[in-house]
Design a protein around this motif. Structure first.
Motif, mmCIF file in Angstrom:
data_model
loop_
_atom_site.group_PDB
_atom_site.id
_atom_site.type_symbol
_atom_site.label_atom_id
_atom_site.label_comp_id
_atom_site.label_asym_id
_atom_site.label_seq_id
_atom_site.Cartn_x
_atom_site.Cartn_y
_atom_site.Cartn_z
ATOM 1 N N ILE A 140 9.737 5.588 4.468
ATOM 2 C CA ILE A 140 9.751 4.354 4.425
ATOM 3 C C ILE A 140 9.256 3.232 5.410
ATOM 4 C CG2 ILE A 140 11.265 2.162 4.728
ATOM 5 C CD1 ILE A 140 13.880 4.248 3.770
ATOM 6 N N LEU A 141 8.211 2.555 4.634
ATOM 7 C CA LEU A 141 7.230 1.502 5.413
ATOM 8 C C LEU A 141 8.927 -0.083 5.783
ATOM 9 C CD1 LEU A 141 4.239 0.954 2.881
ATOM 10 C CD2 LEU A 141 4.675 2.075 5.277
ATOM 11 N N SER A 142 7.977 -0.142 7.018
ATOM 12 C CA SER A 142 9.011 -1.872 7.285
ATOM 13 C C SER A 142 7.730 -2.626 7.955
ATOM 14 C CB SER A 142 10.508 -0.964 7.818
ATOM 15 O OG SER A 142 9.839 -0.163 9.252
ATOM 16 N N LYS A 143 8.157 -3.499 9.149
ATOM 17 C CA LYS A 143 7.256 -4.480 9.760
ATOM 18 C C LYS A 143 7.254 -3.428 11.097
ATOM 19 C CE LYS A 143 9.735 -8.663 8.093
ATOM 20 N NZ LYS A 143 10.529 -9.720 8.760
ATOM 21 N N SER A 144 7.580 -2.280 11.325
ATOM 22 C CA SER A 144 7.811 -1.855 12.871
ATOM 23 C C SER A 144 6.014 -0.824 12.313
ATOM 24 C CB SER A 144 8.391 -0.938 13.196
ATOM 25 O OG SER A 144 9.409 -0.854 12.093
ATOM 26 N N VAL A 145 5.835 0.268 11.376
ATOM 27 C CA VAL A 145 4.730 0.627 10.960
ATOM 28 C C VAL A 145 3.664 0.141 11.210
ATOM 29 C CG1 VAL A 145 4.450 2.437 9.238
ATOM 30 C CG2 VAL A 145 6.623 1.809 9.655
ATOM 31 N N SER A 146 2.988 0.256 11.941
ATOM 32 C CA SER A 146 1.905 -0.101 11.635
ATOM 33 C C SER A 146 0.636 -0.348 10.327
ATOM 34 C CB SER A 146 1.100 0.579 13.137
ATOM 35 O OG SER A 146 0.410 1.410 12.534
ATOM 36 N N SER A 147 -0.231 -0.940 10.184
ATOM 37 C CA SER A 147 -1.260 -0.803 8.991
ATOM 38 C C SER A 147 -1.352 0.348 9.663
ATOM 39 C CB SER A 147 -2.127 -2.317 9.513
ATOM 40 O OG SER A 147 -2.000 -3.713 9.369
#
Length: 75
Positions: free
Chosen positions: A11-18
């Motif tokens: 799951i991607l979230s805001k906490s996952v870096s680019s």
């Protein structure tokens, strides 16, 4: 049964870096995603990858066109 193996939910979230998002897409064979800017990460996908975009009936087809130019299966 469906020929899928090594299935892992990510799951991607805001906490996952680019960078980590790009790595996730690069290492995935099948991506199921809602319509959104995270699909720009398809630039890092392998040509054998497939993407299923979940979108409302009325939306732009930008990601579908991008996938087509990258020879990525997209629905």
């Amino acid at each position: 049964e469906m020929g899928l193996k090594n299935v892992e939910k990510k799951i991607l979230s805001k906490s996952v870096s680019s960078m980590d998002q790009a790595k996730m897409f690069a290492s995935s064979g099948l991506i199921i995603s809602p319509h959104g800017s995270q699909l720009a990460n398809m630039l890092t996908c392998q040509k054998s990858s497939a993407i299923i975009e979940v979108a409302p009936m009325i939306y732009n087809h930008d990601f579908a066109q991008m996938a087509s130019s990258l020879s990525i299966r997209f629905r």
